[in-house]
Each structure stands twice: as structure tokens, then as C-alpha cells.
Design a protein around this motif. Sequence first.
Motif, PDB file in Angstrom:
ATOM      1  N   UNK A 101      10.460  -9.130   0.248  1.00  0.00           N
ATOM      2  CA  UNK A 101       9.232  -9.869  -0.046  1.00  0.00           C
ATOM      3  C   UNK A 101       8.987 -10.982   0.952  1.00  0.00           C
ATOM      4  N   UNK A 102       7.713 -11.193   1.276  1.00  0.00           N
ATOM      5  CA  UNK A 102       7.265 -12.352   2.031  1.00  0.00           C
ATOM      6  C   UNK A 102       6.341 -13.167   1.118  1.00  0.00           C
ATOM      7  N   UNK A 103       5.224 -13.679   1.614  1.00  0.00           N
ATOM      8  CA  UNK A 103       4.324 -14.441   0.753  1.00  0.00           C
ATOM      9  C   UNK A 103       3.685 -13.541  -0.301  1.00  0.00           C
ATOM     10  N   UNK A 104       3.819 -13.938  -1.558  1.00  0.00           N
ATOM     11  CA  UNK A 104       3.262 -13.166  -2.669  1.00  0.00           C
ATOM     12  C   UNK A 104       2.776 -14.149  -3.731  1.00  0.00           C
ATOM     13  N   UNK A 105       1.453 -14.189  -3.952  1.00  0.00           N
ATOM     14  CA  UNK A 105       0.919 -15.201  -4.859  1.00  0.00           C
ATOM     15  C   UNK A 105      -0.431 -14.784  -5.422  1.00  0.00           C
ATOM     16  N   UNK A 106      -0.874 -15.561  -6.408  1.00  0.00           N
ATOM     17  CA  UNK A 106      -2.226 -15.437  -6.955  1.00  0.00           C
ATOM     18  C   UNK A 106      -2.732 -16.847  -7.205  1.00  0.00           C
ATOM     19  N   UNK A 107      -4.054 -17.040  -7.113  1.00  0.00           N
ATOM     20  CA  UNK A 107      -4.594 -18.379  -7.322  1.00  0.00           C
ATOM     21  C   UNK A 107      -6.090 -18.372  -7.501  1.00  0.00           C
ATOM     22  N   UNK A 108      -6.647 -19.578  -7.555  1.00  0.00           N
ATOM     23  CA  UNK A 108      -8.081 -19.774  -7.716  1.00  0.00           C
ATOM     24  C   UNK A 108      -8.613 -20.641  -6.583  1.00  0.00           C
ATOM     25  N   UNK A 109      -9.836 -20.322  -6.122  1.00  0.00           N
ATOM     26  CA  UNK A 109     -10.506 -21.092  -5.079  1.00  0.00           C
ATOM     27  C   UNK A 109     -11.900 -21.448  -5.560  1.00  0.00           C
ATOM     28  N   UNK A 110     -12.323 -22.672  -5.247  1.00  0.00           N
ATOM     29  CA  UNK A 110     -13.652 -23.122  -5.638  1.00  0.00           C
ATOM     30  C   UNK A 110     -14.010 -24.413  -4.934  1.00  0.00           C
ATOM     31  N   UNK A 111     -14.990 -25.128  -5.477  1.00  0.00           N
ATOM     32  CA  UNK A 111     -15.430 -26.381  -4.865  1.00  0.00           C
ATOM     33  C   UNK A 111     -14.324 -27.428  -4.854  1.00  0.00           C
ATOM     34  N   UNK A 122      -6.992 -29.061  -0.481  1.00  0.00           N
ATOM     35  CA  UNK A 122      -8.287 -29.670  -0.780  1.00  0.00           C
ATOM     36  C   UNK A 122      -9.391 -29.022   0.049  1.00  0.00           C
ATOM     37  N   UNK A 123     -10.645 -29.252  -0.316  1.00  0.00           N
ATOM     38  CA  UNK A 123     -11.736 -28.906   0.607  1.00  0.00           C
ATOM     39  C   UNK A 123     -11.591 -29.731   1.881  1.00  0.00           C
ATOM     40  N   UNK A 124     -12.263 -29.318   2.953  1.00  0.00           N
ATOM     41  CA  UNK A 124     -12.203 -30.064   4.203  1.00  0.00           C
ATOM     42  C   UNK A 124     -13.224 -31.189   4.199  1.00  0.00           C
ATOM     43  N   UNK A 125     -12.763 -32.374   4.592  1.00  0.00           N
ATOM     44  CA  UNK A 125     -13.625 -33.544   4.721  1.00  0.00           C
ATOM     45  C   UNK A 125     -13.591 -33.997   6.171  1.00  0.00           C
ATOM     46  N   UNK A 126     -14.735 -33.847   6.882  1.00  0.00           N
ATOM     47  CA  UNK A 126     -14.809 -34.187   8.308  1.00  0.00           C
ATOM     48  C   UNK A 126     -13.718 -33.478   9.101  1.00  0.00           C
ATOM     49  N   UNK A 127     -13.453 -32.236   8.736  1.00  0.00           N
ATOM     50  CA  UNK A 127     -12.467 -31.437   9.450  1.00  0.00           C
ATOM     51  C   UNK A 127     -11.039 -31.632   8.995  1.00  0.00           C
TER      52      UNK A 127
END
Length: 306
Positions: free
Chosen positions: A89-99, A147-152
Motif C-alpha cells: 500500500x501507498x497513499x490510501x484515503x477518503x475525504x471531503x472537499x469544499x469551500x 485550507x483554501x488558498x489565500x493570496x497563493x
Amino acid sequence: MKFTKNILAITVLSSLSISAFAADVTLYGKANLTVQSSDDGEGSYTEVKSNASRIGLKGTHALEDGLEVVYKAEFQVDLDGDSDDNITSRNQYIGLRGAFGEVLVGKNDTVLKQSQGKADLFSDLNGDIKSLFEGENRLSDTITYKSPKFSGIQLGVTYIAEDSVDGESGVSVSAVYGDAKLKKSDIYASLAVDSEVDGYDVIRATVQGKVADFTLGAMLQTQENIDGTEEMDGVMLSAKYTVNKMTYKGQFQAANYKDGDDQTGITVGVDYKLAKSTKLFAFYTNFDLDTQEDKEYLGVGVEYNF
């Protein structure tokens, strides 16, 4: 038994990929094999080596209110056939993405490991920075937030659960600016810290950018064992230059321990691009180690991505 395990793993992966195509999941992989002369300090020998070859499934699934599920199941495949378990196994995951950003749960690279971007030009080969530096951790039982990106700038944290009564938890945090592939920004920079991760405390600063036709990178690192021993200050410098189908690369790494043990590594190499997916390459790596036997590697190889 080994044959049965391998067939079972391939069967499971194949069945998953059939479902994956129905759900618009991406099937991807990389094959990287070298023929090389290796000297680990006890004399040279010839070997065929698989360098983190892999196959995986990844994708997203849109939900309501701007949310989407993010998932990955990646497996390392040792194409040289040397390993008893040639599918791991290498990277194995589940998650959520949003604002709010992104949360991933499972086995994953820590944010400190990810913070190196593309500055390590010989990742997965013998000249990989993990040969002299701690912090290159892919760990189970992790929760990672970005986190979301703020000014890069993007902030990240990985929490590693202790997983047992006698286990130890750890935290990895990072702040990253720019695009690691240098396609959306001319510079990439990061600062990351590990606290009690895999037995070490680590501080790492990385920067990479384009100057004329060169891509230059640098990394500074301090680390120590969580018991206060093995204090080390390190530096890595890398450079590459591409002309037509050829990319010339060089990398220097040094690890200086407070107890006087100095370690250095130098790697030079060249890539020849056959297609967007395929390259031929050659490299030479030499490690000069104070308290151990020196190490030396010379190899040629092929890499195919799909």
C-alpha cells in the motif's frame, strides 16, 4: 502462498477498476525500472531495481452544497520481483472537499513530506533526500486538513493518531506558497514542522523557482530525535536545465550532526524525453559518510506514466 496473494490483489484491483470506470474514476500508474551498479558500502553488484513503481485509482464525486468526496487507493508494485510482497500500500484515503478546504482520512504523506514540492530531483532513486534527511513519512491513521488558498498561500496539518494504548501521536504542519510544478507560479516556497512524528522533530524550509532556462531548488532542514539526541542541520541544493528533449540535473545534500558526524551526497543525471509519458534516464550518486562506509550508485533506466 505468495503467488496466491499476488493474484488476489490483482483480482481485487481489477474489479475495482471496472467499477471505477463506471464512476469516472481515474486509473493511473508509473513503471520505473533501472539497471544499475550499486555499492551499499560492502562492494559493488549489478541489479535490476523497481523504483516506487505504482498503480492506483483516484477520483472525486460531487455531492450537494458544493461538497465533493475525494478518494485514492494507490499500490506500489515491485516490478523487479525481488520483494516477498510485491504489491504493497501507498497513499490510501477518503475525504471531503469544499469551500472550507479539504479533509482526508487514511494512509497519507504528511504535509511536511508534501512540502518538498518538486525540489528533490531524484525522488524514489538512490539520491532521494530521504537517504540523509528524516521527515519523508507516509503514515497510517492520519487525518490531514488543507485550507483554501489565500493570496497563493495554503495551510496544512496532519494529525497522526496513536492507534493503541502504548502508541504515540504526532503532528505535522505546513504553509505553502505557489505551484509545485511551477506552471501557475514562477516560485514555490514552503515552511513545515513535524512534532514527534515517527520519533523525530523536524523543521524544513523549501524553495524552488525558474531563473532563465534553469530550475533551481534549495532546502534547509533541522531535526532531532524526540529524546533530544541526533541533532542535525542539513541543506539540499538542486538544479536542472532542459534543452529540446534533454534535461540535465544535479543535486547536492549535506547533513551535519552536532556530534561531528558529517554526511554528504552528490547526484548527477540526465533525462531523455521519448514522449509525454515516457523517458529514458541515467544517474550517478555518491554518498560520503563519516561513520559508515561510503555508498555509490550508477544506473540507467526507463519510466512510463499512464
